[in-house]
Design a protein around this motif. Structure first.
Motif, PDB file in Angstrom:
ATOM      1  N   VAL A 111      11.285  -0.054   7.725  1.00  0.00           N
ATOM      2  CA  VAL A 111      10.085   0.793   7.662  1.00  0.00           C
ATOM      3  C   VAL A 111      10.294   1.995   6.736  1.00  0.00           C
ATOM      4  O   VAL A 111       9.418   2.351   5.930  1.00  0.00           O
ATOM      5  CB  VAL A 111       9.688   1.269   9.077  1.00  0.00           C
ATOM      6  N   LEU A 112      11.477   2.602   6.809  1.00  0.00           N
ATOM      7  CA  LEU A 112      11.748   3.801   6.008  1.00  0.00           C
ATOM      8  C   LEU A 112      11.708   3.480   4.512  1.00  0.00           C
ATOM      9  O   LEU A 112      11.107   4.211   3.715  1.00  0.00           O
ATOM     10  CB  LEU A 112      13.111   4.385   6.402  1.00  0.00           C
ATOM     11  N   LEU A 113      12.341   2.366   4.147  1.00  0.00           N
ATOM     12  CA  LEU A 113      12.356   1.960   2.742  1.00  0.00           C
ATOM     13  C   LEU A 113      10.936   1.653   2.262  1.00  0.00           C
ATOM     14  O   LEU A 113      10.548   2.019   1.133  1.00  0.00           O
ATOM     15  CB  LEU A 113      13.244   0.708   2.589  1.00  0.00           C
ATOM     16  N   LEU A 114      10.165   1.025   3.128  1.00  0.00           N
ATOM     17  CA  LEU A 114       8.764   0.722   2.794  1.00  0.00           C
ATOM     18  C   LEU A 114       7.984   2.021   2.568  1.00  0.00           C
ATOM     19  O   LEU A 114       7.225   2.143   1.605  1.00  0.00           O
ATOM     20  CB  LEU A 114       8.127  -0.090   3.933  1.00  0.00           C
ATOM     21  N   ALA A 115       8.217   2.997   3.439  1.00  0.00           N
ATOM     22  CA  ALA A 115       7.517   4.283   3.327  1.00  0.00           C
ATOM     23  C   ALA A 115       7.876   4.980   2.020  1.00  0.00           C
ATOM     24  O   ALA A 115       7.002   5.528   1.334  1.00  0.00           O
ATOM     25  CB  ALA A 115       7.861   5.173   4.514  1.00  0.00           C
ATOM     26  N   VAL A 116       9.161   4.948   1.662  1.00  0.00           N
ATOM     27  CA  VAL A 116       9.589   5.593   0.406  1.00  0.00           C
ATOM     28  C   VAL A 116       8.917   4.910  -0.780  1.00  0.00           C
ATOM     29  O   VAL A 116       8.416   5.579  -1.703  1.00  0.00           O
ATOM     30  CB  VAL A 116      11.134   5.534   0.271  1.00  0.00           C
ATOM     31  N   ALA A 117       8.899   3.570  -0.761  1.00  0.00           N
ATOM     32  CA  ALA A 117       8.276   2.829  -1.870  1.00  0.00           C
ATOM     33  C   ALA A 117       6.784   3.149  -1.967  1.00  0.00           C
ATOM     34  O   ALA A 117       6.243   3.322  -3.063  1.00  0.00           O
ATOM     35  CB  ALA A 117       8.489   1.331  -1.666  1.00  0.00           C
ATOM     36  N   ILE A 118       6.120   3.243  -0.821  1.00  0.00           N
ATOM     37  CA  ILE A 118       4.681   3.547  -0.822  1.00  0.00           C
ATOM     38  C   ILE A 118       4.430   4.962  -1.354  1.00  0.00           C
ATOM     39  O   ILE A 118       3.548   5.183  -2.179  1.00  0.00           O
ATOM     40  CB  ILE A 118       4.095   3.383   0.601  1.00  0.00           C
ATOM     41  N   LEU A 119       5.235   5.918  -0.890  1.00  0.00           N
ATOM     42  CA  LEU A 119       5.045   7.309  -1.336  1.00  0.00           C
ATOM     43  C   LEU A 119       5.326   7.454  -2.833  1.00  0.00           C
ATOM     44  O   LEU A 119       4.625   8.193  -3.536  1.00  0.00           O
ATOM     45  CB  LEU A 119       5.927   8.253  -0.519  1.00  0.00           C
ATOM     46  N   ALA A 120       6.356   6.752  -3.320  1.00  0.00           N
ATOM     47  CA  ALA A 120       6.662   6.807  -4.759  1.00  0.00           C
ATOM     48  C   ALA A 120       5.511   6.190  -5.560  1.00  0.00           C
ATOM     49  O   ALA A 120       5.115   6.722  -6.608  1.00  0.00           O
ATOM     50  CB  ALA A 120       7.964   6.075  -5.049  1.00  0.00           C
ATOM     51  N   THR A 121       4.959   5.100  -5.064  1.00  0.00           N
ATOM     52  CA  THR A 121       3.820   4.464  -5.735  1.00  0.00           C
ATOM     53  C   THR A 121       2.627   5.412  -5.751  1.00  0.00           C
ATOM     54  O   THR A 121       1.936   5.553  -6.764  1.00  0.00           O
ATOM     55  CB  THR A 121       3.438   3.152  -5.015  1.00  0.00           C
ATOM     56  N   LEU A 122       2.421   6.050  -4.631  1.00  0.00           N
ATOM     57  CA  LEU A 122       1.316   7.019  -4.529  1.00  0.00           C
ATOM     58  C   LEU A 122       1.486   8.142  -5.558  1.00  0.00           C
ATOM     59  O   LEU A 122       0.539   8.486  -6.285  1.00  0.00           O
ATOM     60  CB  LEU A 122       1.285   7.572  -3.106  1.00  0.00           C
ATOM     61  N   ALA A 123       2.694   8.683  -5.669  1.00  0.00           N
ATOM     62  CA  ALA A 123       2.944   9.776  -6.622  1.00  0.00           C
ATOM     63  C   ALA A 123       2.740   9.290  -8.056  1.00  0.00           C
ATOM     64  O   ALA A 123       2.158  10.005  -8.892  1.00  0.00           O
ATOM     65  CB  ALA A 123       4.359  10.318  -6.437  1.00  0.00           C
TER      66      ALA A 123
END
Lengths: 239, 293
Positions: free
Chosen positions: A125-137
């Protein structure tokens, strides 16, 4: 910042075009992917569906809506008006983008939560969250840069297409074909590494040490997008 | 010790590519005065104001507002209200929401309803900006500029598009601000507004400040004019006159004296002067003289 964000939220809910393109279309496409998850999982994996849902919402809900909003606010000199106040540039941009960003994030979390309930929960979940936040940025940065090239909200329908289609195409290519061949190219493309991270994070089975290096190109695209934004964004219409 | 000027512009230059919009411009605006910056289209007023407002950088020269760089928004904007030349409001927000938003970002405190009342927009509070007329949008602009009673108010063509009633109401509000000590910078194409209200006027032409001073100082640089017609066969009066299209003109720096002489001559010779007109030099005349250069 919050006063601007509040006024933007009011405007989103008063503008049917933004409501449809920013809320309804991404949710409808994502719902289709979730509904047809067995079909897409056969061709690729559940991780691919998660990635393509994220990029669909980010492309249409966040990126295209942000470009349209910024072009519109510049065209009617609302940006100049805001700059006539004591608010700083960063506060103004954050206030303008915040509602769309939060809505996109809530959409992604809600759709993936449903997807996780319908299928299986993500492995990391944490890795998924980081990937999503980076994509968002990255998509916010690209939105600011594209807004610099966009003269009007109507023009945004054209200027947002290349990047919207590109990131969804890259997500599909990487998600379906994997990165065993043309590895460097796929990881270097915008959203390529982020897609691989999301696929790995959802499907599991890949050691964390193998996934972490993917953060480098993912974050590099964030830096590129923000750098482009700082060079290309304009506050006033061209004269 | 005298109070420092609210605005100091020193050797300002603004260029766009090869075109020099503002050239070596210097002026000051003192605390509490109403300073009008006038000029034809393209004279450089808007470029100058944009630098003073902090919307544009100077190519060279120095501009200080309250002793600070105008681009230091946190220092300058809470003390400055700006009425832009073009509207710049979001069409989907209501009048009340627009004033509330810009007011909240101004760094000043005020009551939105009071400000709407000052601008004569109370009855339009719930109307969306898209549904306002041009004049109502100008009043909305004015409302956001005067929110919180700023020390400096910049009014860029404030009465364009306003009917006479709205103009009077706007000037009454400006008068109240001045009574409270605000400094006003004004640009306008209505010269009579500047003539009636400005303490000092700067006249710009082709990017430079051609003349500056009070209305009296500016108008005394040009002669007053007496004009009249003469009946057929009447002798010419014994003063310097010119004639165009059958109308005689006397240009004079001694209006009262020459008018007295003319009327005395007409009386003594039994001549009825036709369509006699005499008046002091107006700002329009100074303005036209500068633009003829």
């Amino acid at each position: 910042m919050f006063a601007i964000a509040r006024s933007e939220l009011i405007q989103i809910f008063r503008n049917r075009l933004v409501l449809v393109t920013g809320l309804i279309i991404p949710v409808a496409i994502s719902a289709y992917f979730v509904y047809q998850h067995e079909l897409f999982a056969d061709q690729a994996s559940l991780g691919y569906i998660a990635a393509v849902v994220v990029f669909t919402v980010m492309a249409f809900g966040l990126y295209a809506t942000s470009v349209t909003t910024l072009a519109s606010r510049r065209q009617n000199l609302f940006l100049k008006r805001l700059r006539s106040t004591a608010a700083g540039d960063a506060d103004i941009l954050t206030g303008l983008i915040l509602p769309v960003t939060v809505i996109a994030l809530v959409q992604v979390v809600a759709i993936l939560a449903v997807f996780g309930l319908v299928t299986t929960a993500p492995a990391e979940v944490l890795l998924l969250a980081v990937a999503i936040l980076a994509t968002l940025a990255m998509m916010v940065g690209l939105a600011l840069a594209t807004a610099g090239l966009t003269n009007s909200p109507e023009h945004a329908q054209v200027t947002t297409l290349p990047i919207s289609l590109l990131v969804i195409a890259v997500a599909s290519w990487v998600g379906i074909a994997g990165t065993e061949d043309l590895t460097v190219l796929k990881r270097a493309l915008p959203g390529g590494s982020a897609t691989e991270l999301m696929v790995d994070a959802w499907n599991g089975g890949v050691p964390l040490a193998d996934s972490l290096p993917l953060l480098a190109p993912t974050l590099a695209w964030v830096v590129v997008a923000i750098s482009l934004a700082s060079r290309m964004f304009r506050w006033e219409p061209r004269r | 010790m005298p109070a420092s000027p609210v605005i100091e512009v020193e050797r300002l230059n603004v260029t766009y590519g090869d075109f020099a919009a503002v050239r070596d411009l210097s002026f000051q605006v003192e605390r509490g005065e109403l300073y009008a910056l006038l000029g034809t289209n393209g004279a450089g007023k808007t470029s100058t104001l944009e630098v003073v407002e902090g919307h544009r950088s100077a190519t060279s020269g120095t501009v200080r507002v309250f002793g600070e760089s105008p681009q230091d928004r946190r220092a300058v904007r809470p003390r400055t209200g700006i009425m832009l030349q073009e509207s710049g409001f979001s069409p989907d927000l209501t009048v009340r929401e627009s004033v509330g938003l810009i007011g909240a970002l101004s760094g000043r405190q005020d009551d939105v309803d009071r400000v709407l009342g000052v601008a004569g927009l109370t009855h339009k509070a719930g109307t969306r900006v898209a549904q306002l007329s041009g004049g109502e949008k100008r009043r909305l602009d004015f409302a956001t500029a005067v929110y919180g009673g700023p020390e400096l108010v910049i009014l860029d063509e404030p009465t364009t598009g306003l009917d006479i009633q709205s103009r009077d109401a706007l000037w009454a509000a400006v008068d109240r601000l001045r009574d409270e000590g605000s400094t006003i910078v004004l640009t306008t194409h209505y010269l009579e507004e500047a003539q009636q209200r400005a303490d000092r006027i700067g006249l710009m032409h082709q990017g430079t400040l051609r003349q500056e001073g009070t209305v009296v100082e500016l108008t005394r640089t040009l002669p007053s004019v007496i004009s009249f017609g003469l009946p057929a066969g009447a002798p010419e009066p014994p003063i310097d006159i010119s004639r165009a299209n059958g109308v005689f003109h006397v240009e004079t720096f001694g209006l009262q004296e020459d008018l007295y002489r003319l009327l005395g001559w007409a009386h003594d010779n039994g001549v009825a002067l036709q369509e006699l007109q005499a008046g002091p030099t107006r700002l329009d005349d100074v303005f036209r003289a500068i633009n003829r250069d």
